[in-house]
Design an enzyme around this catalytic site. Structure first.
Site, PDB file in Angstrom:
ATOM      1  CG  HIS A   1      -3.690  -3.139   2.942  1.00 20.99           C
ATOM      2  ND1 HIS A   1      -2.494  -2.970   3.952  1.00 20.99           N
ATOM      3  CD2 HIS A   1      -4.151  -2.292   2.499  1.00 20.99           C
ATOM      4  CE1 HIS A   1      -2.882  -1.576   3.718  1.00 20.99           C
ATOM      5  NE2 HIS A   1      -3.777  -1.121   2.959  1.00 20.99           N
TER       6      HIS A   1
ATOM      7  CD  GLU B   1      -1.380  -5.751   5.542  1.00 16.80           C
ATOM      8  OE1 GLU B   1      -1.366  -4.351   5.619  1.00 16.80           O
ATOM      9  OE2 GLU B   1      -1.188  -6.369   4.433  1.00 16.80           O
TER      10      GLU B   1
ATOM     11  CB  CYS C   1      -0.923  -0.127   1.230  1.00 17.67           C
ATOM     12  SG  CYS C   1      -2.220   1.416   0.958  1.00 17.67           S
TER      13      CYS C   1
END
Length: 264
Positions: free
Chosen positions: A211, A213, A121
């Site tokens: 993202h 994660e 990002c």
């Protein structure tokens, strides 16, 4: 050859409670999950039974560095890390903060030394700016939720998805890369955001706008904290927590494909 688990330096340019202070836990979970998935894949490919032989000692160890306070691995310390991750941030990559240019100079060092680097990002955007690309505020507004990236051939190679033309996972950003550096190639994009990631020469430096994660248990808790923050801000483009999480629950993703790609 290094012994023991891989060590990953996590460069964190954010101290927001809703995201920045949760990044080490999320990326540790991400890389641990990716290691387990790759272990299963390798065992299946070798026609051996999948067992529990992949102990936690083989999972990468994530060490966090606070970029806002000038923390970076030293020249000597860089030798002990197998890879470097630059995380997301609530800051914009085109703005100049006291820590922005030190981070950009460090990125140049990592590139010159051919270190393995993953930008996520904001990390994707600041790498693009550092290397000669262009980052702007997105004219299409903030992108929150599951988005699909139509892959280039470089993208298919990175995600190991020659049989499919796109991948979907979770995004959350208001800025975008509009010019890719000369040393890099786009992994793909869509009609709204043209550049969803980049692969640099020799493949040592890779970036993603999305993202991965967030597709972990700590990531789910982070998404809740971000949703609570957005509810409190009451921005015009925020749909509200209930609609947002219903969207996440009902929209399919390629999270395992993405997680394995960023871990390998």
């Amino acid at each position: 050859m290094k012994e023991g688990p891989q060590k990953i330096a996590l460069l964190r340019p954010c101290d927001a409670e809703c995201y920045g202070l949760r990044t080490r836990e999320m990326f540790q979970a991400l890389l641990s999950l990716g290691t387990d998935l790759l272990h299963i894949e390798n065992r299946e490919a070798s026609s051996l039974p999948v067992d529990g032989s992949n102990s936690t000692t083989s999972r990468p160890v994530v060490v966090e560095f606070d970029v806002l306070n000038g923390q970076f691995p030293s020249e000597t310390e860089r030798e002990i890390y197998d890879a470097f991750i630059i995380t997301g941030s609530l800051a914009s990559a085109y703005d100049d903060h006291p820590w922005t240019h030190p981070l950009m100079e460090y990125i140049k060092v990592l590139y010159a030394e051919k270190r393995r680097v993953l930008g996520i990002c904001f990390g994707h955007q600041i790498i693009a700016r550092t290397m000669g690309g262009k980052v702007v505020k997105s004219e299409s507004g903030r992108q929150k939720g599951v988005r699909t990236c139509a892959l280039t051939e470089k993208g298919k190679s990175f995600f190991r998805t020659q049989a499919q033309d796109a991948v979907s996972f979770i995004y959350d950003h208001g800025d975008e890369v509009v010019d890719v550096p000369a040393q890099a190639s786009s992994i793909g994009g869509n009609d709204t955001i043209k550049v969803h990631g980049m692969i640099f020469e020799e493949g040592n430096m890779v970036t993603l706008q999305g993202h991965p994660e967030f597709s972990t248990e700590p990531g789910e808790r982070c998404l809740q904290a971000i949703a609570d923050y957005c509810d409190a801000q009451a921005d015009d483009d925020w749909v509200g927590s209930d609609r947002y999480f219903n969207h996440l629950k009902t929209t399919p993703t390629d999270k395992e494909v993405v997680i394995k790609a960023v871990t390998k």
